[in-house]
Each structure stands twice: as C-alpha cells, then as structure tokens.
Enzyme design. Sequence first.
Site, PDB file in Angstrom:
ATOM      1  N   GLY A  33       3.124   5.673  -3.038  1.00 12.52           N
ATOM      2  CA  GLY A  33       4.241   6.461  -3.550  1.00 12.52           C
ATOM      3  C   GLY A  33       4.188   6.626  -5.056  1.00 12.52           C
ATOM      4  CB  VAL A  68      -0.961   0.015   1.193  1.00 10.21           C
ATOM      5  CG1 VAL A  68      -1.930   1.188   1.067  1.00 10.21           C
ATOM      6  CG2 VAL A  68      -1.733  -1.283   1.290  1.00 10.21           C
ATOM      7  CG  ASP A  69       3.557   2.525   3.253  1.00  6.61           C
ATOM      8  OD1 ASP A  69       2.579   3.277   3.398  1.00  6.61           O
ATOM      9  OD2 ASP A  69       4.208   2.071   4.203  1.00  6.61           O
ATOM     10  CG  LEU A  70       6.200  -0.430  -1.850  1.00  4.34           C
ATOM     11  CD1 LEU A  70       6.639  -1.825  -2.276  1.00  4.34           C
ATOM     12  CD2 LEU A  70       7.404   0.491  -1.734  1.00  4.34           C
TER      13      LEU A  70
END
Length: 396
Positions: free
Chosen positions: A186, A181-183
């Site tokens: 980003g 989810v973070d990737l």
Amino acid sequence: MTQSSGPLAGIRVLDLSRVLAGPWATQTLADLGAEVIKIERPGTGDDTRQWGPPFTQKADGSRGDAAYFLCANRGKKSVELDIATSEGAATVRDLVALCDVLVENFKTGGLKKYGLDYASLSEINPRLVYCSITGFGQDGPDAHRAGYDYMIQAMGGLMSITGQPDGAPGAEPMKVGVAVVDLFTGLYASNAILAALMHARATGEGQQIDIALFDVQAAMLANQASNYFVSGTAPTRMGNAHPNLAPYQPFPCTDGMVVIAVGNDGQFRALAQALGAPGLGTDPRFVTNALRIEHRAAMTAEVSALTAGQHMASLMAVLEAANVPCGPVNTIDQVFDEPQAKHRGLEIEQARSDLTHPVRTVASPIRMSRTPVAYHRAPPALGADTEEVLGQLKTQ
C-alpha cells in the site's frame, strides 16, 4: 464532492480495491486530502467488514463492521455498486471521467470483461492514473495466480528469516504479526500514485502502475537480500538477534524485557559502563561489532546476566542517561499509554451516527508543516454515500 483541505485537495480517487493493500494506499491519499470514492459490493461490501470478531456495535444493538475494516478505510465515501452488471460498469466509467486515480486489486485481467481495464478506461480519461495491485504482477508465469499476504511472506523469503533458529524451542518459520506485505505494498502504491500524478499534471498523460506483492516482499528483504548477494549464503532464522549488529535484541529484566539496540562500538562501551561492567567494553572479544557477532553467544550471556536482576524502568533510565538506545517490549495497549504516543496524538476518535461508540483508529504518521493531515470522515457504513455520489454524478 471534493475534500476541503490537504495537499491532495481536488484529487479524486476511485477505489475498487478491498481487503488491505489497496485500501491502505487509498486511506493514505484520503488522509492527505484526496476525495476517495470506495466502490463496494451491494449487501456485503469489502470482505474485511466481516473479518471478525471483534465487531463494532450499531446504535440499534445489532452487529456492525469488523474492527479490521476500520483500520484501512478512514476518510472514504462508500458507494454500493455491482460492477458485474452492465449498468454498474457503465456507472464506473462515468465516474472515471471525473477521477484522477483508480486503484484496483482484481486478478490480472479480471476487469477487462467489464470494460474496466486500463486500456478501456484510458480512452475515456487519458490523464487517469490507474494502479493495479496483484499478487504477482501483470506479466510473468505467475501473473494469473492470486496472492495473499501470508503466502507471499512465505514465498518471498520473509518467513525463512523470521522465528527461532533451528534447534531452539518453538523453531519454525514465522509470519509477522501484521500483514506487512500488504502494508508495504500500500505504501509503495501510494508513492507511485503521487509520482504518476506529478507526471500527469506536467504532461496530461496518465499511466498504469503495476504493483505486485511478490515484488514488494523481495524489495522488503533489504539488508538481508544484500547479505545474500554479497556472501552467497542465504540468511536464516535468528530469533530476535540481528544479522549485522550485536547486541541488538531484547534482554531480560525482573518485570519484562527491554530491547537494547547498539549501533556502534562507542555505544557498546557506553552500555558496559552503564551496566557497571566497563571491562565488558574493552574485552578483546567484544571491542568491535564484527567481533561481537563472532562471539555473539558469550556477549549475549554476559549482558543478560547484568540486566536480569533489574527493573525495566530503572534499566532504561540508566541506559537513556548513557545515550544507549533502548525500549520496552510493549503490549499494544501499552503502546497507546506511552507518554510519547499521547503527546503525538497517535489515537484518533471519529463519530459515526450509526454506532454506539466513536471509531478509534491510529493516526497517520505523516506530519507536514504547511498542509497537515486532516481526518474528514470516519470509516464509512456500507453504502452511506451512494445517493450523494451518484446523485452528484448526474450534475457533473
């Protein structure tokens, strides 16, 4: 202070983010040639500098940064600055006047008390592209909540479709092995920033970008969300099976597992021929993808019986010759030993004078014919560029 090459040469980014989603976005911009100034807390820096082991080793034998930090901070300049002080906040405002982009991932409204919110900074620089990354966005009943990748994978439905099905050994909702989810956040953020920069260039008008991990996770559901919208039934965990294709999963060999990814009926017939069982391809239960999904258990058992006695390399050679997509289930060390990985240069090394060994990171997957990605700087030591950046600020 500007990078010397790349499609984003001349773009200056002020990075107030930490951990992964924001730094992943700004690393992409740095790889593309932007100058990225990373603001870090004095003495400690980005949280991920301590997220280990493993840690790097400094030339003097002391412990360096955690490996985690290295994955998302290539190409940046590190400036130690306490934005909670009036002097630190004033320095950020001075930098904003010279920057094109600001990226932050503080809680919604968290920077307003320092005068570093979008409304305040857009008065200083109307062309500023201000990207805010939060768990739940700038508005709504959950806007005040902190968001972390793991909890968003759970709340956003990803864990409900990841893991072994109920009744199978080890059945429980599973997170993905990296913070996807973070990737994804980003990547969405960097795309939005580039679009906003084009708008700013055309109109002279900046804007605030509101990127929420929860929204991104919902978008990431892709075909699984569509399956729900069309059928009215929520998808469930299926282990390594695919909800819309079969066979599309790992199959056993004597020395490991090979993923066979059949995308159409012709490929299934080619698979059956390659496995020496042409009748499988004409079996009335398996002639179409919809029928193979209906009879998935029987089809999987028959294909598994045909692959189980074969070596991975010989099976893949036969399947590749038949144009059936396949690949080994590699460990991470095996990934970088793949001939294709070596040919494409997926591992890069960058020297850093304070460390005993070069920093190794994964190359950007972006390949551009006219303006290729360039790796100007290793992930920086904490505060390595404070004097340079703040010194040059006085002359701007």
